[in-house]
Design a protein around this motif. Structure first.
Motif, PDB file in Angstrom:
ATOM      1  N   ILE A 124      -8.882 -18.839 -10.300  1.00  0.00           N
ATOM      2  CA  ILE A 124      -7.609 -19.474  -9.973  1.00  0.00           C
ATOM      3  C   ILE A 124      -7.869 -20.608  -8.977  1.00  0.00           C
ATOM      4  O   ILE A 124      -8.516 -20.398  -7.948  1.00  0.00           O
ATOM      5  N   VAL A 125      -7.393 -21.792  -9.314  1.00  0.00           N
ATOM      6  CA  VAL A 125      -7.549 -22.954  -8.431  1.00  0.00           C
ATOM      7  C   VAL A 125      -6.152 -23.399  -8.004  1.00  0.00           C
ATOM      8  O   VAL A 125      -5.375 -23.905  -8.810  1.00  0.00           O
ATOM      9  N   LYS A 126      -5.855 -23.196  -6.735  1.00  0.00           N
ATOM     10  CA  LYS A 126      -4.526 -23.530  -6.219  1.00  0.00           C
ATOM     11  C   LYS A 126      -4.435 -25.031  -5.918  1.00  0.00           C
ATOM     12  O   LYS A 126      -5.464 -25.710  -5.816  1.00  0.00           O
ATOM     13  N   PRO A 127      -3.211 -25.548  -5.778  1.00  0.00           N
ATOM     14  CA  PRO A 127      -3.057 -26.975  -5.469  1.00  0.00           C
ATOM     15  C   PRO A 127      -3.890 -27.395  -4.253  1.00  0.00           C
ATOM     16  O   PRO A 127      -3.856 -26.730  -3.219  1.00  0.00           O
ATOM     17  N   GLY A 128      -4.663 -28.438  -4.417  1.00  0.00           N
ATOM     18  CA  GLY A 128      -5.500 -28.943  -3.331  1.00  0.00           C
ATOM     19  C   GLY A 128      -6.858 -28.286  -3.221  1.00  0.00           C
ATOM     20  O   GLY A 128      -7.717 -28.776  -2.482  1.00  0.00           O
ATOM     21  N   GLU A 129      -7.095 -27.207  -3.949  1.00  0.00           N
ATOM     22  CA  GLU A 129      -8.397 -26.528  -3.879  1.00  0.00           C
ATOM     23  C   GLU A 129      -9.423 -27.228  -4.768  1.00  0.00           C
ATOM     24  O   GLU A 129      -9.090 -27.846  -5.769  1.00  0.00           O
ATOM     25  N   HIS A 130     -10.697 -27.081  -4.380  1.00  0.00           N
ATOM     26  CA  HIS A 130     -11.812 -27.682  -5.100  1.00  0.00           C
ATOM     27  C   HIS A 130     -12.492 -26.631  -5.986  1.00  0.00           C
ATOM     28  O   HIS A 130     -12.692 -25.492  -5.565  1.00  0.00           O
ATOM     29  N   PHE A 131     -12.866 -27.021  -7.190  1.00  0.00           N
ATOM     30  CA  PHE A 131     -13.653 -26.171  -8.084  1.00  0.00           C
ATOM     31  C   PHE A 131     -15.022 -26.804  -8.267  1.00  0.00           C
ATOM     32  O   PHE A 131     -15.141 -27.986  -8.570  1.00  0.00           O
ATOM     33  N   SER A 132     -16.069 -26.001  -8.085  1.00  0.00           N
ATOM     34  CA  SER A 132     -17.443 -26.436  -8.312  1.00  0.00           C
ATOM     35  C   SER A 132     -18.074 -25.509  -9.348  1.00  0.00           C
ATOM     36  O   SER A 132     -18.170 -24.298  -9.120  1.00  0.00           O
ATOM     37  N   PHE A 133     -18.506 -26.066 -10.471  1.00  0.00           N
ATOM     38  CA  PHE A 133     -19.120 -25.259 -11.524  1.00  0.00           C
ATOM     39  C   PHE A 133     -20.356 -24.534 -11.004  1.00  0.00           C
ATOM     40  O   PHE A 133     -20.522 -23.334 -11.221  1.00  0.00           O
ATOM     41  N   ASP A 212     -23.591 -31.409 -10.618  1.00  0.00           N
ATOM     42  CA  ASP A 212     -22.499 -30.432 -10.634  1.00  0.00           C
ATOM     43  C   ASP A 212     -21.318 -31.021 -11.391  1.00  0.00           C
ATOM     44  O   ASP A 212     -21.233 -32.239 -11.604  1.00  0.00           O
ATOM     45  N   PHE A 213     -20.411 -30.163 -11.807  1.00  0.00           N
ATOM     46  CA  PHE A 213     -19.118 -30.608 -12.318  1.00  0.00           C
ATOM     47  C   PHE A 213     -18.063 -30.075 -11.365  1.00  0.00           C
ATOM     48  O   PHE A 213     -17.973 -28.867 -11.135  1.00  0.00           O
ATOM     49  N   LYS A 214     -17.270 -30.993 -10.792  1.00  0.00           N
ATOM     50  CA  LYS A 214     -16.281 -30.602  -9.796  1.00  0.00           C
ATOM     51  C   LYS A 214     -14.934 -31.262 -10.082  1.00  0.00           C
ATOM     52  O   LYS A 214     -14.866 -32.362 -10.630  1.00  0.00           O
ATOM     53  N   PHE A 215     -13.879 -30.560  -9.690  1.00  0.00           N
ATOM     54  CA  PHE A 215     -12.555 -31.178  -9.736  1.00  0.00           C
ATOM     55  C   PHE A 215     -11.687 -30.595  -8.627  1.00  0.00           C
ATOM     56  O   PHE A 215     -11.981 -29.536  -8.071  1.00  0.00           O
ATOM     57  N   ILE A 216     -10.619 -31.329  -8.303  1.00  0.00           N
ATOM     58  CA  ILE A 216      -9.602 -30.861  -7.369  1.00  0.00           C
ATOM     59  C   ILE A 216      -8.329 -30.609  -8.162  1.00  0.00           C
ATOM     60  O   ILE A 216      -7.958 -31.418  -9.024  1.00  0.00           O
ATOM     61  N   ASN A 217      -7.677 -29.500  -7.892  1.00  0.00           N
ATOM     62  CA  ASN A 217      -6.381 -29.263  -8.522  1.00  0.00           C
ATOM     63  C   ASN A 217      -5.346 -30.178  -7.859  1.00  0.00           C
ATOM     64  O   ASN A 217      -4.823 -29.874  -6.791  1.00  0.00           O
ATOM     65  N   SER A 218      -5.080 -31.295  -8.506  1.00  0.00           N
ATOM     66  CA  SER A 218      -4.129 -32.274  -7.980  1.00  0.00           C
ATOM     67  C   SER A 218      -2.709 -32.035  -8.483  1.00  0.00           C
ATOM     68  O   SER A 218      -1.811 -32.827  -8.226  1.00  0.00           O
ATOM     69  N   LEU A 219      -2.533 -30.942  -9.199  1.00  0.00           N
ATOM     70  CA  LEU A 219      -1.209 -30.591  -9.703  1.00  0.00           C
ATOM     71  C   LEU A 219      -0.414 -29.858  -8.624  1.00  0.00           C
ATOM     72  O   LEU A 219      -0.950 -29.478  -7.576  1.00  0.00           O
ATOM     73  N   LYS A 220       0.846 -29.631  -8.891  1.00  0.00           N
ATOM     74  CA  LYS A 220       1.703 -28.954  -7.920  1.00  0.00           C
ATOM     75  C   LYS A 220       1.782 -27.455  -8.157  1.00  0.00           C
ATOM     76  O   LYS A 220       2.537 -26.751  -7.482  1.00  0.00           O
ATOM     77  N   THR A 221       0.995 -26.962  -9.087  1.00  0.00           N
ATOM     78  CA  THR A 221       1.022 -25.545  -9.441  1.00  0.00           C
ATOM     79  C   THR A 221      -0.400 -25.006  -9.528  1.00  0.00           C
ATOM     80  O   THR A 221      -1.328 -25.757  -9.860  1.00  0.00           O
ATOM     81  N   PRO A 222      -0.633 -23.744  -9.243  1.00  0.00           N
ATOM     82  CA  PRO A 222      -1.975 -23.176  -9.434  1.00  0.00           C
ATOM     83  C   PRO A 222      -2.360 -23.213 -10.906  1.00  0.00           C
ATOM     84  O   PRO A 222      -1.494 -23.187 -11.797  1.00  0.00           O
ATOM     85  N   ILE A 223      -3.647 -23.299 -11.182  1.00  0.00           N
ATOM     86  CA  ILE A 223      -4.142 -23.234 -12.562  1.00  0.00           C
ATOM     87  C   ILE A 223      -5.135 -22.084 -12.680  1.00  0.00           C
ATOM     88  O   ILE A 223      -5.823 -21.737 -11.734  1.00  0.00           O
ATOM     89  N   LEU A 224      -5.175 -21.528 -13.863  1.00  0.00           N
ATOM     90  CA  LEU A 224      -6.066 -20.414 -14.165  1.00  0.00           C
ATOM     91  C   LEU A 224      -7.028 -20.843 -15.268  1.00  0.00           C
ATOM     92  O   LEU A 224      -6.600 -21.333 -16.316  1.00  0.00           O
ATOM     93  N   ILE A 225      -8.310 -20.683 -15.012  1.00  0.00           N
ATOM     94  CA  ILE A 225      -9.322 -20.948 -16.040  1.00  0.00           C
ATOM     95  C   ILE A 225      -9.472 -19.671 -16.856  1.00  0.00           C
ATOM     96  O   ILE A 225      -9.807 -18.615 -16.310  1.00  0.00           O
ATOM     97  N   TYR A 226      -9.230 -19.775 -18.143  1.00  0.00           N
ATOM     98  CA  TYR A 226      -9.154 -18.561 -18.976  1.00  0.00           C
ATOM     99  C   TYR A 226      -9.948 -18.767 -20.248  1.00  0.00           C
ATOM    100  O   TYR A 226      -9.704 -19.717 -20.962  1.00  0.00           O
TER     101      TYR A 226
END
Length: 226
Positions: A124-133, A212-226
């Motif tokens: 789960i990547v919440k708004p503003g959080e960073h994801f690093s593969f 690495d592959f990285k992104f920031i959740n720039s959306l206003k809602t949490p996202i789930l990688i499924y």
């Protein structure tokens, strides 16, 4: 009467759920994650009722009756869908799939794909959080279950631990592009020969320690990688 007997049946404890899906809350260095549980097994009432009726026909005049109880998987992931619903994950915002036909039967590569896919599943990547593969998947070592398969290094394909997982990072990258999150790090492969699953410029090469592959959740809602 037969139907009521079937309705009262339950799966023996030894065959029932051993570990339910859980929500693992993050510590300072990790993202929240839904961890799948063991499959939930239930009674297939229609098949069991049919087996009972057949057994009755074949056992006329007998004092005993033997019936095969049919079971089925009710929930493959042990309650993940319930946690998703409770957390409000009800809308799919993006998806992508890839296929590498030339390596579809490469057992070692498939093991690597499965390990990497399971590592990112449920994150789960919440708004503003960073994801690093790399951070989520971890180092590609034999101790972590990864196997030797073809990797692209310095412009050529050579055997290497964890070969193939760039297909996982690339597939995630394509879904991330469609979702509208902000990509902060992404690398091309050094060659494109053999990368059947990605068009030029739409891959995401990863290598422990430097790609690495990285992104920031720039959306206003949490996202789930499924």
């Amino acid at each position: 009467i037969a139907k009521s007997l079937i309705d009262d049946l339950s799966v023996p404890q030894k065959n029932s759920l051993k570990q339910a899906a859980i929500l693992k809350s993050k510590n300072k260095s990790e993202l929240d994650r839904i961890i799948s549980g063991d499959p939930i097994i239930g009674i297939n009432k229609d098949k069991t009722l049919a087996a009972l009726e057949e057994s009755i026909k074949n056992s006329l005049g007998s004092h005993t009756l033997s019936v095969k109880v049919h079971t089925e998987v009710k929930d493959e992931r042990g309650g993940v869908s319930k946690i998703m619903q409770d957390l409000g994950f009800k809308t799919q915002i993006a998806s992508f799939s890839t296929l590498h036909k030339e390596h579809i039967d490469d057992e070692n590569r498939n093991v690597n794909l499965e390990i990497a896919a399971k590592k990112i599943d449920g994150v789960i990547v919440k708004p503003g959080e960073h994801f690093s593969f790399n951070k989520v998947v971890g180092s590609r070592t034999k101790a972590n279950g990864f196997k030797d398969a073809g990797v692209i290094q310095s412009g050529r394909v050579i055997p290497g631990i964890g070969g193939g997982i760039c297909q996982v990072s690339t597939t995630l990258y394509r879904a991330a592009l469609l979702s509208g999150v902000k990509i902060t790090e992404r690398h091309n492969h050094s060659i494109y020969d053999g990368i059947e699953y990605a068009d030029r410029g739409l891959d995401a090469a990863v290598a422990w320690g430097y790609k690495d592959f990285k992104f920031i959740n720039s959306l206003k809602t949490p996202i789930l990688i499924y």
